[in-house]
Design an enzyme around this catalytic site. Structure first.
Site, PDB file in Angstrom:
ATOM      1  N   ASN A   1      -6.818   0.186  14.497  1.00  0.00           N
ATOM      2  CA  ASN A   1      -8.138   0.234  14.072  1.00  0.00           C
ATOM      3  C   ASN A   1      -8.538  -1.219  13.355  1.00  0.00           C
ATOM      4  OD1 ASN A   1      -7.156   0.441  11.740  1.00  0.00           O
ATOM      5  ND2 ASN A   1      -8.565   2.118  11.041  1.00  0.00           N
TER       6      ASN A   1
ATOM      7  N   ASP B   1       0.939  -1.124   0.019  1.00  0.00           N
ATOM      8  CA  ASP B   1      -0.097  -0.172   0.000  1.00  0.00           C
ATOM      9  C   ASP B   1       0.975   1.556  -0.071  1.00  0.00           C
ATOM     10  OD1 ASP B   1       1.066  -0.233   2.615  1.00  0.00           O
ATOM     11  OD2 ASP B   1      -0.899  -0.444   3.655  1.00  0.00           O
TER      12      ASP B   1
ATOM     13  N   GLU C   1      -9.568  -0.684   5.209  1.00  0.00           N
ATOM     14  CA  GLU C   1      -9.834   0.055   6.634  1.00  0.00           C
ATOM     15  C   GLU C   1     -11.409  -0.586   7.173  1.00  0.00           C
ATOM     16  OE1 GLU C   1      -7.914   1.883   7.941  1.00  0.00           O
ATOM     17  OE2 GLU C   1      -7.536   3.538   7.011  1.00  0.00           O
TER      18      GLU C   1
END
Ligand code: F6R
Length: 241
Positions: A135, A66, A142
């Site tokens: 997270n 990424d 995400e």
């Protein structure tokens, strides 16, 4: 899923490096995808040390996982900058064998399809090393990620934007990321999730012990039959067993 827990960061990194070296000895032309971030630095160090007297990596192809949109290799704090300086440059990997997203491109969609096609052409990813975000993100998949996503551009979660500041020496605007998708990560041959440190223990528990959910993208890695999780004891503190 296999779970391997070691006393500290160094031992965890070394054990993973050894498993990777072993896999490479069985398939010299492996397609490898490596996360950036702080966690794999210890792994990269051991790989650098162990590779000095061998040509273990000479037939491998390296894929970036990424990148922060708008940042490139020269930007300290970018994923590319870290993986190049900590591993690819010291190992002298030739450019033809390195395939990262160009997050400076004006056509990011094209970047995504280019990398998707290349991975398919090369026969898929053999070895993927991932970290986990506070997270539960993996790569920049995400919370709310989709299982069927290949490479894509995504608006970053607030947690990622905040925590991500740690990679930069001055405040940096982070808004979007470009990343391989869960589809690619789930269809990769050997997936390693490397997590160290007590601050990650709550998200490790949610990832490994709670129901698989797209709210914790990393939990979906459990759907991959060849997932191995490498933890140090600190990251494993809250696990049941
Ligand atoms: C980095 C990446 C991220 C990190 C994760 C953990 O390429 O894909 O998902 O792996 O945010 O980062 P560290 O290791 O810095 O805690």
């Amino acid at each position: 899923m296999k779970l391997k827990i070691f006393t500290d960061y160094e031992k965890t990194s070394t054990a993973l490096a050894e498993e990777i070296m072993e896999l490479l000895s069985l398939k010299l032309n492996s397609n490898i995808c490596l996360a950036a971030g702080d966690t794999p630095k210890g792994l990269f160090k051991v790989l650098r040390e162990r590779a000095t007297n061998t040509d273990t990596f000479s037939q491998c192809e390296f894929f970036g996982l990424d990148e922060w949109v708008g940042l490139g290799r020269k930007d300290k704090g970018s994923c590319k900058n870290l993986v190049y300086s900590e591993l690819l440059e010291p190992l002298n990997i030739s450019e033809e064998r390195i395939h990262f997203f160009d997050a400076l491109s004006e056509n990011l969609e094209q970047e995504c399809s280019k990398i998707d096609s290349l991975i398919d052409e090369k026969g898929g990813l053999d070895i993927v090393v991932l970290g986990i975000g506070m997270n539960g993100h993996v790569g920049f998949n995400e919370p709310g990620a989709r299982l069927e996503s290949g490479s894509h551009v995504i608006e970053l979660d607030e947690v990622t934007k905040t925590v991500g500041q740690k990679y930069f020496s001055k405040k940096t605007k982070l808004s979007h990321g470009i990343t391989l998708g869960l589809k690619q990560l789930l269809s990769s041959k050997h997936v390693f999730l490397l997590v160290c440190g007590k601050n990650k223990s709550p998200i490790v528990k949610r990832t490994l012990e709670e129901a698989i959910s797209l709210e914790v993208p990393a939990s979906n890695l459990r759907l991959n039959e060849d997932l191995t999780v490498y933890l140090d004891e600190a990251a494993a503190t809250l696990l049941n067993n």
